[in-house]
Design an enzyme around this catalytic site. Structure first.
Site, mmCIF file in Angstrom:
data_model
loop_
_atom_site.group_PDB
_atom_site.id
_atom_site.type_symbol
_atom_site.label_atom_id
_atom_site.label_comp_id
_atom_site.label_asym_id
_atom_site.label_seq_id
_atom_site.Cartn_x
_atom_site.Cartn_y
_atom_site.Cartn_z
ATOM 1 N N HIS A 7 -30.106 -55.617 -57.786
ATOM 2 C CA HIS A 7 -30.952 -54.444 -57.541
ATOM 3 C C HIS A 7 -32.321 -54.612 -58.178
ATOM 4 C CE1 HIS A 7 -28.905 -53.338 -61.388
ATOM 5 N NE2 HIS A 7 -30.088 -52.838 -61.715
ATOM 6 N N HIS A 79 -37.263 -53.161 -63.740
ATOM 7 C CA HIS A 79 -36.574 -54.444 -63.937
ATOM 8 C C HIS A 79 -35.956 -54.930 -62.635
ATOM 9 C CE1 HIS A 79 -33.163 -51.584 -64.773
ATOM 10 N NE2 HIS A 79 -32.452 -52.501 -64.146
ATOM 11 N N GLU A 130 -32.425 -58.088 -65.905
ATOM 12 C CA GLU A 130 -31.049 -57.716 -66.224
ATOM 13 C C GLU A 130 -30.153 -58.745 -65.553
ATOM 14 O OE1 GLU A 130 -29.900 -53.977 -64.415
ATOM 15 O OE2 GLU A 130 -28.132 -53.774 -65.685
HETATM 16 CO CO CO Z 1 -30.426 -52.218 -63.642
#
Ligand code: CO
Length: 134
Positions: A7, A79, A130
């Site tokens: 994502h 992010h 991440e």
């Molecule tokens: Co995230």
């Protein structure tokens, strides 16, 4: 080592306005808002055919995205999240290569209930990364 883009997270000042933009203007499939008190955010998931967008809004007093929003009042990309097969092996390789893990090096459960770690933006081209074990 990294696999799919899981994502992209975007911090927004107004979650319902942002949801409307993705649902109505961009014609995407969006979720209802989900409070994640452990992470200090409320999230709306935008489901795209090949990945997800997570719209994030601060929740509670010590939200990790509150400062970001203060610095970026119109919101912005926060992010990117890449999938890994084995988060411990990934972490060990990253640390060996001199990358910095933010906070504890012990993976925490992320928005999807799977173990995640965050990596220092200065080590990754100015982008907060991440990694999530899938
Ligand atoms: Co995230």
């Amino acid at each position: 080592m990294i696999g799919k883009l899981n994502h992209i997270a975007i911090v927004v000042p107004d979650l319902s306005a942002a949801t409307a933009i993705y649902r109505d203007t961009l014609g995407a499939d969006v979720s209802t808002p989900v409070d994640l008190p452990d992470h200090g955010v409320t999230t709306v998931f935008v489901n795209l055919p090949n990945t997800k967008i997570e719209l994030l809004h601060p929740l509670g007093e010590n939200s990790p995205v509150a400062k970001f929003l203060a610095n970026n009042p119109s919101g912005g990309m926060h992010h990117v999240c890449y999938e890994v097969d084995d988060i411990y092996a990934a972490r060990d390789k990253l640390l060996e290569d001199g990358a910095r893990v933010l906070g504890s090096p012990e993976p925490k459960n992320g928005a999807h209930g799977k173990p995640v770690l965050f990596l220092h933006p200065k080590d990754f081209c100015g982008t907060l990364v991440e990694i999530e074990q899938v």
